[in-house]
Design a protein around this motif. Structure first.
Motif, PDB file in Angstrom:
ATOM      1  N   ALA A 106     -20.054 -35.638   2.814  1.00 53.97           N
ATOM      2  CA  ALA A 106     -20.703 -34.477   3.418  1.00 53.97           C
ATOM      3  C   ALA A 106     -22.097 -34.897   3.861  1.00 53.97           C
ATOM      4  O   ALA A 106     -22.751 -35.705   3.185  1.00 53.97           O
ATOM      5  N   GLN A 107     -22.539 -34.356   4.985  1.00 50.74           N
ATOM      6  CA  GLN A 107     -23.814 -34.774   5.570  1.00 50.74           C
ATOM      7  C   GLN A 107     -24.655 -33.550   5.920  1.00 50.74           C
ATOM      8  O   GLN A 107     -24.159 -32.591   6.516  1.00 50.74           O
ATOM      9  N   LEU A 108     -25.944 -33.596   5.561  1.00 51.36           N
ATOM     10  CA  LEU A 108     -26.887 -32.514   5.844  1.00 51.36           C
ATOM     11  C   LEU A 108     -27.950 -33.038   6.789  1.00 51.36           C
ATOM     12  O   LEU A 108     -28.622 -34.034   6.488  1.00 51.36           O
ATOM     13  N   SER A 109     -28.119 -32.380   7.953  1.00 48.41           N
ATOM     14  CA  SER A 109     -29.037 -32.846   8.983  1.00 48.41           C
ATOM     15  C   SER A 109     -30.216 -31.891   9.154  1.00 48.41           C
ATOM     16  O   SER A 109     -30.105 -30.682   8.899  1.00 48.41           O
ATOM     17  N   HIS A 110     -31.337 -32.453   9.646  1.00 46.90           N
ATOM     18  CA  HIS A 110     -32.536 -31.651   9.944  1.00 46.90           C
ATOM     19  C   HIS A 110     -33.077 -32.110  11.290  1.00 46.90           C
ATOM     20  O   HIS A 110     -33.404 -33.289  11.474  1.00 46.90           O
ATOM     21  N   ASP A 111     -33.175 -31.184  12.266  1.00 46.33           N
ATOM     22  CA  ASP A 111     -33.650 -31.528  13.599  1.00 46.33           C
ATOM     23  C   ASP A 111     -35.122 -31.930  13.578  1.00 46.33           C
ATOM     24  O   ASP A 111     -35.928 -31.390  12.800  1.00 46.33           O
ATOM     25  N   ILE A 112     -35.477 -32.875  14.467  1.00 45.69           N
ATOM     26  CA  ILE A 112     -36.860 -33.292  14.630  1.00 45.69           C
ATOM     27  C   ILE A 112     -37.276 -33.071  16.078  1.00 45.69           C
ATOM     28  O   ILE A 112     -36.448 -32.784  16.947  1.00 45.69           O
ATOM     29  N   ASP A 113     -38.585 -33.225  16.369  1.00 44.53           N
ATOM     30  CA  ASP A 113     -39.159 -32.787  17.639  1.00 44.53           C
ATOM     31  C   ASP A 113     -38.587 -33.499  18.863  1.00 44.53           C
ATOM     32  O   ASP A 113     -38.511 -32.925  19.935  1.00 44.53           O
ATOM     33  N   ASN A 114     -38.177 -34.753  18.737  1.00 44.81           N
ATOM     34  CA  ASN A 114     -37.743 -35.508  19.906  1.00 44.81           C
ATOM     35  C   ASN A 114     -36.284 -35.252  20.294  1.00 44.81           C
ATOM     36  O   ASN A 114     -35.740 -35.950  21.148  1.00 44.81           O
ATOM     37  N   GLY A 115     -35.656 -34.273  19.675  1.00 44.92           N
ATOM     38  CA  GLY A 115     -34.263 -33.966  19.964  1.00 44.92           C
ATOM     39  C   GLY A 115     -33.276 -34.668  19.069  1.00 44.92           C
ATOM     40  O   GLY A 115     -32.073 -34.408  19.139  1.00 44.92           O
ATOM     41  N   GLY A 116     -33.769 -35.557  18.218  1.00 49.44           N
ATOM     42  CA  GLY A 116     -32.920 -36.248  17.252  1.00 49.44           C
ATOM     43  C   GLY A 116     -32.859 -35.492  15.944  1.00 49.44           C
ATOM     44  O   GLY A 116     -33.200 -34.303  15.858  1.00 49.44           O
ATOM     45  N   SER A 117     -32.435 -36.175  14.900  1.00 49.66           N
ATOM     46  CA  SER A 117     -32.336 -35.541  13.585  1.00 49.66           C
ATOM     47  C   SER A 117     -32.435 -36.583  12.479  1.00 49.66           C
ATOM     48  O   SER A 117     -32.140 -37.759  12.680  1.00 49.66           O
ATOM     49  N   LEU A 118     -32.863 -36.121  11.319  1.00 51.25           N
ATOM     50  CA  LEU A 118     -32.807 -36.891  10.086  1.00 51.25           C
ATOM     51  C   LEU A 118     -31.653 -36.344   9.255  1.00 51.25           C
ATOM     52  O   LEU A 118     -31.342 -35.152   9.325  1.00 51.25           O
ATOM     53  N   TYR A 119     -31.010 -37.197   8.460  1.00 51.90           N
ATOM     54  CA  TYR A 119     -29.894 -36.696   7.664  1.00 51.90           C
ATOM     55  C   TYR A 119     -29.771 -37.442   6.339  1.00 51.90           C
ATOM     56  O   TYR A 119     -30.229 -38.578   6.190  1.00 51.90           O
ATOM     57  N   VAL A 120     -29.163 -36.738   5.392  1.00 51.37           N
ATOM     58  CA  VAL A 120     -28.763 -37.331   4.114  1.00 51.37           C
ATOM     59  C   VAL A 120     -27.274 -37.095   3.956  1.00 51.37           C
ATOM     60  O   VAL A 120     -26.725 -36.125   4.513  1.00 51.37           O
ATOM     61  N   LYS A 121     -26.600 -37.971   3.238  1.00 54.34           N
ATOM     62  CA  LYS A 121     -25.153 -37.850   3.071  1.00 54.34           C
ATOM     63  C   LYS A 121     -24.772 -38.296   1.670  1.00 54.34           C
ATOM     64  O   LYS A 121     -25.460 -39.103   1.045  1.00 54.34           O
TER      65      LYS A 121
END
Length: 212
Positions: A106-121
């Motif tokens: 399972a993966q949890l993502s968080h959007d960032i300003d440049n249109g990408g994202s950070l995630y943990v899994k």
């Protein structure tokens, strides 16, 4: 376990193809496997615990399905080849083979300003153990574990979409803590000697995926 994972893998691929909010990708990276052989006694001989590590490149394919509009996705990763791992540092060439290494997560993502994202899994990794060979004249294998399982955690960063085709790139690191595995042998005059080991795998990878 292998059959269940194969069914889940096929189901997830079908779901990703049939619904918006998923991706299919390929991964290339390097992994460092650290294994620890536990201490044991065979006959009148005592053998100390020993830890060694080995690094190698690897490739994998993966698929993910977003859970609605939430930041959570379910995924599966599969390494489509067999790895031969030496379990002895001398000329005896004792070894085993790992195949069908599959991770459900399972993966949890968080959007960032440049249109990408950070995630943990986080998830469960499993692989088949086969062709366990002890090339000693005085050693024969009686029983062995047939599978390897472990808990995986990871973190990564995903790019914004690259061009008009829905492609994204990722940089990721993961860590897997595998459960103990054991083999029972006849060696050094002892009818039954249980030998146990555990391992940890750390990976660094880059990925390219097509979103849907």
């Amino acid at each position: 376990m292998k059959k269940i994972i194969s069914i889940l893998f096929a189901s997830l691929l079908f779901s990703v193809s049939a619904h918006a909010g998923g991706m299919i990708g390929i991964k290339y990276g390097t992994g460092e496997l650290e294994g620890t052989k536990h201490a044991y006694t065979a006959g009148s001989n005592d053998y100390s615990a020993e830890t060694k590590d080995v690094s190698n490149e690897y490739g994998a394919i993966f698929a993910e399905l977003d859970l609605g509009d939430s930041p959570v996705a379910l995924g599966v990763e599969f390494i489509p080849y067999t790895a031969t791992i030496s379990v002895d540092g001398n000329s005896s060439d004792s070894h085993l083979e790992l195949s069908d290494h599959t991770t459900l997560y399972a993966q949890l993502s968080h959007d960032i300003d440049n249109g990408g994202s950070l995630y943990v899994k986080a998830g469960l990794a499993t692989a088949d153990i086969g062709n366990v060979t002890a090339n000693y004249e005085t050693t024969s294998i009686n029983t062995k574990d047939s599978s390897l399982e472990g808990v995986m955690i990871g973190v990564g960063v995903q790019s914004a979409e690259l061009g008009p085709f829905g492609m994204v790139a990722r940089i990721e690191t993961t860590w897997i803590d595998y459960d103990d595995v054991s083999v029972t042998t006849t060696s050094n005059g002892s009818a039954t000697v249980k030998k146990t080991a555990d391992a940890e795998l750390t990976t660094f990878s880059i990925s390219l995926a097509k979103t849907f």
